[in-house]
Design a protein around this motif. Structure first.
Motif, PDB file in Angstrom:
ATOM      1  N   GLU A 114       0.712  12.104  -0.453  1.00  0.00           N
ATOM      2  CA  GLU A 114       1.338  12.377   0.838  1.00  0.00           C
ATOM      3  C   GLU A 114       0.680  11.477   1.873  1.00  0.00           C
ATOM      4  O   GLU A 114      -0.546  11.477   2.003  1.00  0.00           O
ATOM      5  CB  GLU A 114       1.161  13.841   1.239  1.00  0.00           C
ATOM      6  CG  GLU A 114       1.918  14.831   0.386  1.00  0.00           C
ATOM      7  CD  GLU A 114       1.763  16.248   0.932  1.00  0.00           C
ATOM      8  OE1 GLU A 114       2.286  16.525   2.035  1.00  0.00           O
ATOM      9  OE2 GLU A 114       1.093  17.052   0.267  1.00  0.00           O
ATOM     10  N   ILE A 115       1.483  10.708   2.614  1.00  0.00           N
ATOM     11  CA  ILE A 115       0.955   9.670   3.490  1.00  0.00           C
ATOM     12  C   ILE A 115       0.973  10.132   4.945  1.00  0.00           C
ATOM     13  O   ILE A 115       2.021  10.522   5.474  1.00  0.00           O
ATOM     14  CB  ILE A 115       1.759   8.367   3.343  1.00  0.00           C
ATOM     15  CG1 ILE A 115       1.793   7.928   1.872  1.00  0.00           C
ATOM     16  CG2 ILE A 115       1.168   7.268   4.226  1.00  0.00           C
ATOM     17  CD1 ILE A 115       2.708   6.744   1.610  1.00  0.00           C
ATOM     18  N   PHE A 116      -0.179  10.036   5.578  1.00  0.00           N
ATOM     19  CA  PHE A 116      -0.335  10.312   6.999  1.00  0.00           C
ATOM     20  C   PHE A 116      -0.959   9.075   7.649  1.00  0.00           C
ATOM     21  O   PHE A 116      -1.664   8.306   6.998  1.00  0.00           O
ATOM     22  CB  PHE A 116      -1.243  11.530   7.229  1.00  0.00           C
ATOM     23  CG  PHE A 116      -0.690  12.819   6.693  1.00  0.00           C
ATOM     24  CD1 PHE A 116      -0.135  13.769   7.547  1.00  0.00           C
ATOM     25  CD2 PHE A 116      -0.721  13.097   5.328  1.00  0.00           C
ATOM     26  CE1 PHE A 116       0.375  14.957   7.051  1.00  0.00           C
ATOM     27  CE2 PHE A 116      -0.220  14.282   4.828  1.00  0.00           C
ATOM     28  CZ  PHE A 116       0.336  15.222   5.693  1.00  0.00           C
ATOM     29  N   VAL A 117      -0.688   8.887   8.929  1.00  0.00           N
ATOM     30  CA  VAL A 117      -1.277   7.753   9.650  1.00  0.00           C
ATOM     31  C   VAL A 117      -1.839   8.245  10.981  1.00  0.00           C
ATOM     32  O   VAL A 117      -1.375   9.247  11.542  1.00  0.00           O
ATOM     33  CB  VAL A 117      -0.256   6.620   9.899  1.00  0.00           C
ATOM     34  CG1 VAL A 117       0.340   6.123   8.592  1.00  0.00           C
ATOM     35  CG2 VAL A 117       0.837   7.060  10.862  1.00  0.00           C
ATOM     36  N   THR A 118      -2.845   7.546  11.476  1.00  0.00           N
ATOM     37  CA  THR A 118      -3.367   7.857  12.803  1.00  0.00           C
ATOM     38  C   THR A 118      -2.373   7.394  13.866  1.00  0.00           C
ATOM     39  O   THR A 118      -1.496   6.562  13.598  1.00  0.00           O
ATOM     40  CB  THR A 118      -4.716   7.166  13.031  1.00  0.00           C
ATOM     41  OG1 THR A 118      -4.554   5.741  12.926  1.00  0.00           O
ATOM     42  CG2 THR A 118      -5.751   7.633  12.015  1.00  0.00           C
TER      43      THR A 118
ATOM     44  N   LEU B   8       0.827  -1.199   0.000  1.00  0.00           N
ATOM     45  CA  LEU B   8       0.000   0.000   0.000  1.00  0.00           C
ATOM     46  C   LEU B   8       0.865   1.253   0.000  1.00  0.00           C
ATOM     47  O   LEU B   8       0.612   2.197  -0.764  1.00  0.00           O
ATOM     48  CB  LEU B   8      -0.924  -0.015   1.221  1.00  0.00           C
ATOM     49  CG  LEU B   8      -1.804   1.220   1.425  1.00  0.00           C
ATOM     50  CD1 LEU B   8      -2.734   1.428   0.242  1.00  0.00           C
ATOM     51  CD2 LEU B   8      -2.613   1.073   2.718  1.00  0.00           C
ATOM     52  N   PHE B   9       1.897   1.296   0.837  1.00  0.00           N
ATOM     53  CA  PHE B   9       2.790   2.456   0.882  1.00  0.00           C
ATOM     54  C   PHE B   9       3.472   2.660  -0.473  1.00  0.00           C
ATOM     55  O   PHE B   9       3.596   3.791  -0.953  1.00  0.00           O
ATOM     56  CB  PHE B   9       3.830   2.272   1.990  1.00  0.00           C
ATOM     57  CG  PHE B   9       3.414   2.834   3.309  1.00  0.00           C
ATOM     58  CD1 PHE B   9       3.906   4.050   3.750  1.00  0.00           C
ATOM     59  CD2 PHE B   9       2.520   2.147   4.124  1.00  0.00           C
ATOM     60  CE1 PHE B   9       3.532   4.578   4.971  1.00  0.00           C
ATOM     61  CE2 PHE B   9       2.145   2.663   5.341  1.00  0.00           C
ATOM     62  CZ  PHE B   9       2.644   3.886   5.771  1.00  0.00           C
ATOM     63  N   LEU B  10       3.918   1.560  -1.092  1.00  0.00           N
ATOM     64  CA  LEU B  10       4.590   1.670  -2.393  1.00  0.00           C
ATOM     65  C   LEU B  10       3.641   2.213  -3.454  1.00  0.00           C
ATOM     66  O   LEU B  10       4.010   3.060  -4.267  1.00  0.00           O
ATOM     67  CB  LEU B  10       5.136   0.308  -2.811  1.00  0.00           C
ATOM     68  CG  LEU B  10       6.340  -0.213  -2.024  1.00  0.00           C
ATOM     69  CD1 LEU B  10       6.654  -1.653  -2.422  1.00  0.00           C
ATOM     70  CD2 LEU B  10       7.556   0.677  -2.248  1.00  0.00           C
TER      71      LEU B  10
ATOM     72  N   LEU C 240       9.049  -1.060   8.049  1.00  0.00           N
ATOM     73  CA  LEU C 240       8.698  -0.087   7.017  1.00  0.00           C
ATOM     74  C   LEU C 240       9.583   1.151   7.128  1.00  0.00           C
ATOM     75  O   LEU C 240       9.751   1.720   8.205  1.00  0.00           O
ATOM     76  CB  LEU C 240       7.231   0.318   7.171  1.00  0.00           C
ATOM     77  CG  LEU C 240       6.614   1.190   6.093  1.00  0.00           C
ATOM     78  CD1 LEU C 240       6.464   0.405   4.803  1.00  0.00           C
ATOM     79  CD2 LEU C 240       5.253   1.695   6.551  1.00  0.00           C
ATOM     80  N   VAL C 241      10.144   1.571   6.004  1.00  0.00           N
ATOM     81  CA  VAL C 241      11.031   2.737   6.008  1.00  0.00           C
ATOM     82  C   VAL C 241      10.475   3.873   5.158  1.00  0.00           C
ATOM     83  O   VAL C 241      11.091   4.927   5.062  1.00  0.00           O
ATOM     84  CB  VAL C 241      12.444   2.359   5.506  1.00  0.00           C
ATOM     85  CG1 VAL C 241      13.110   1.393   6.468  1.00  0.00           C
ATOM     86  CG2 VAL C 241      12.388   1.764   4.094  1.00  0.00           C
ATOM     87  N   SER C 242       9.330   3.662   4.541  1.00  0.00           N
ATOM     88  CA  SER C 242       8.740   4.726   3.732  1.00  0.00           C
ATOM     89  C   SER C 242       8.362   5.904   4.614  1.00  0.00           C
ATOM     90  O   SER C 242       7.902   5.731   5.744  1.00  0.00           O
ATOM     91  CB  SER C 242       7.494   4.207   3.007  1.00  0.00           C
ATOM     92  OG  SER C 242       7.816   3.121   2.168  1.00  0.00           O
ATOM     93  N   PRO C 243       8.549   7.117   4.130  1.00  0.00           N
ATOM     94  CA  PRO C 243       8.240   8.298   4.951  1.00  0.00           C
ATOM     95  C   PRO C 243       6.739   8.499   5.118  1.00  0.00           C
ATOM     96  O   PRO C 243       5.963   8.265   4.193  1.00  0.00           O
ATOM     97  CB  PRO C 243       8.863   9.449   4.159  1.00  0.00           C
ATOM     98  CG  PRO C 243       8.874   8.961   2.746  1.00  0.00           C
ATOM     99  CD  PRO C 243       9.097   7.486   2.815  1.00  0.00           C
ATOM    100  N   TYR C 244       6.341   8.903   6.308  1.00  0.00           N
ATOM    101  CA  TYR C 244       4.954   9.261   6.569  1.00  0.00           C
ATOM    102  C   TYR C 244       4.927  10.214   7.755  1.00  0.00           C
ATOM    103  O   TYR C 244       5.913  10.370   8.487  1.00  0.00           O
ATOM    104  CB  TYR C 244       4.083   8.029   6.833  1.00  0.00           C
ATOM    105  CG  TYR C 244       4.445   7.242   8.077  1.00  0.00           C
ATOM    106  CD1 TYR C 244       3.957   7.598   9.330  1.00  0.00           C
ATOM    107  CD2 TYR C 244       5.274   6.120   8.002  1.00  0.00           C
ATOM    108  CE1 TYR C 244       4.275   6.883  10.469  1.00  0.00           C
ATOM    109  CE2 TYR C 244       5.584   5.389   9.126  1.00  0.00           C
ATOM    110  CZ  TYR C 244       5.093   5.766  10.369  1.00  0.00           C
ATOM    111  OH  TYR C 244       5.411   5.056  11.486  1.00  0.00           O
ATOM    112  N   TRP C 245       3.764  10.845   7.946  1.00  0.00           N
ATOM    113  CA  TRP C 245       3.565  11.761   9.056  1.00  0.00           C
ATOM    114  C   TRP C 245       2.430  11.252   9.929  1.00  0.00           C
ATOM    115  O   TRP C 245       1.497  10.619   9.443  1.00  0.00           O
ATOM    116  CB  TRP C 245       3.231  13.165   8.543  1.00  0.00           C
ATOM    117  CG  TRP C 245       4.375  13.845   7.849  1.00  0.00           C
ATOM    118  CD1 TRP C 245       5.286  14.709   8.382  1.00  0.00           C
ATOM    119  CD2 TRP C 245       4.741  13.707   6.478  1.00  0.00           C
ATOM    120  NE1 TRP C 245       6.189  15.110   7.439  1.00  0.00           N
ATOM    121  CE2 TRP C 245       5.883  14.510   6.247  1.00  0.00           C
ATOM    122  CE3 TRP C 245       4.218  12.975   5.400  1.00  0.00           C
ATOM    123  CZ2 TRP C 245       6.509  14.598   5.010  1.00  0.00           C
ATOM    124  CZ3 TRP C 245       4.833  13.046   4.159  1.00  0.00           C
ATOM    125  CH2 TRP C 245       5.965  13.868   3.978  1.00  0.00           C
ATOM    126  N   VAL C 246       2.511  11.551  11.217  1.00  0.00           N
ATOM    127  CA  VAL C 246       1.490  11.112  12.165  1.00  0.00           C
ATOM    128  C   VAL C 246       0.497  12.247  12.393  1.00  0.00           C
ATOM    129  O   VAL C 246       0.895  13.393  12.647  1.00  0.00           O
ATOM    130  CB  VAL C 246       2.120  10.689  13.511  1.00  0.00           C
ATOM    131  CG1 VAL C 246       1.029  10.244  14.492  1.00  0.00           C
ATOM    132  CG2 VAL C 246       3.121   9.573  13.288  1.00  0.00           C
TER     133      VAL C 246
END
Length: 291
Positions: free
Chosen positions: A31-35, A21-23, A48-54
């Protein structure tokens, strides 16, 4: 575009799908954010090493274009609570079993994200049910996508739920409990108690008793413009009420009523999907079971 990811108690083996999913999201420049809940799971179970923001607060959540729920239908119901009145469109990636709400299979991740990126989707508006009470409950999250339920607290005697529609007396249900379900929730707890299936776009609520004492009592469908109120009696002082999977105990002194919420849940509908297809698949309709 900005997308928020949400998951609850996801099993470790499904993090291979999370990586996919990240890929896929990165390939389409999301732009990926997570709860916060999902961030804890990623840190505990994934390399997982893909960048994301919380996501830290509701103000940040309001900037999202989509939310992707990763799990089963229960996770998607929780995602609806996360979004609340922001009405952010939610797409359900199904790692559970039934998948009436989370409809995207794990082997279709790349295709599903491609549809999002290309704006090749529709948005389904699903009615929510709102609980009105004279005491603050559920931390102010007094709405549900599937159902509101009144249930006896223990395994002893049944309860009596006196029920009124717009102030007009309907019935007294001697039962283990009572369900008020939305069209979306008609495929859930209500269905298991003998309630009818209702098309998602119908403007109705269904009242379904749980193990009623009187065998002539049946579910009834009412307009979702109605307000349904209750007076509960029983041998114990406390009863259970629930909004989807969230439950709390209340006394008979608490005044309870439900009606349609003023905002809705927005679900992403991808191409070649229809509610009837899901019914046939999940309920084995159209198959000759005699063989």
């Amino acid at each position: 575009m900005k997308v928020a990811l949400h998951g609850l108690a996801l099993k470790k083996e499904f993090f291979l799908e999370v990586k996919s999913l990240f890929l896929a999201l990165a390939k389409h420049n999301f732009e990926i954010f997570v709860t916060k809940q999902f961030d804890k799971q990623i840190r505990a179970h994934s390399d997982l090493v893909s960048p994301y923001w919380v996501l830290e607060n509701k103000e940040e959540m309001a900037k999202m274009d989509f939310m992707i729920s990763i799990g089963g239908d229960g996770t998607l119901l929780d995602a609806v609570c996360q979004v609340g009145n922001l009405e952010i469109p939610i797409l359900g990636l199904n790692t559970g079993r039934m998948g009436f709400l989370a409809t995207v299979a794990t082997d279709s991740i790349d295709q599903a994200i491609g549809h999002l990126a290309d704006h090749n989707y529709q948005i389904e508006s699903r009615a929510l049910i709102s609980l009105q009470q004279n005491k603050k409950l559920f931390n102010g999250l007094n709405f549900a996508l599937n159902e509101f339920t009144i249930h006896k607290r223990d395994t002893s005697s049944m309860i009596t739920v006196h029920t009124y529609i717009d102030g007009k007396y309907l019935n007294s249900y001697w039962a283990d409990g009572l369900i008020v379900a939305t069209p979306t929730g008609s495929t859930g707890y209500s269905l298991s108690c003998g309630g009818p299936l209702i098309s998602p776009e119908a403007k109705n609520l269904v009242i379904t008793p749980v193990s009623p004492h009187n065998l002539n009592v049946r579910p009834i469908i009412v307009s979702d413009e109605s307000e349904i109120s209750f007076r509960i009696e029983g041998r114990t002082e406390k009863f259970l009420i629930s909004l989807d999977s969230r439950s709390t105990s209340v006394s008979s002194e608490v005044k309870l009523s439900v009606k349609k919420e003023v905002f809705e849940a927005k679900l992403v509908k991808l191409p070649n999907y229809h509610f009837f297809d899901t019914l046939r698949q999940k309920l084995n309709w159209g198959f000759d079971m005699r063989n």
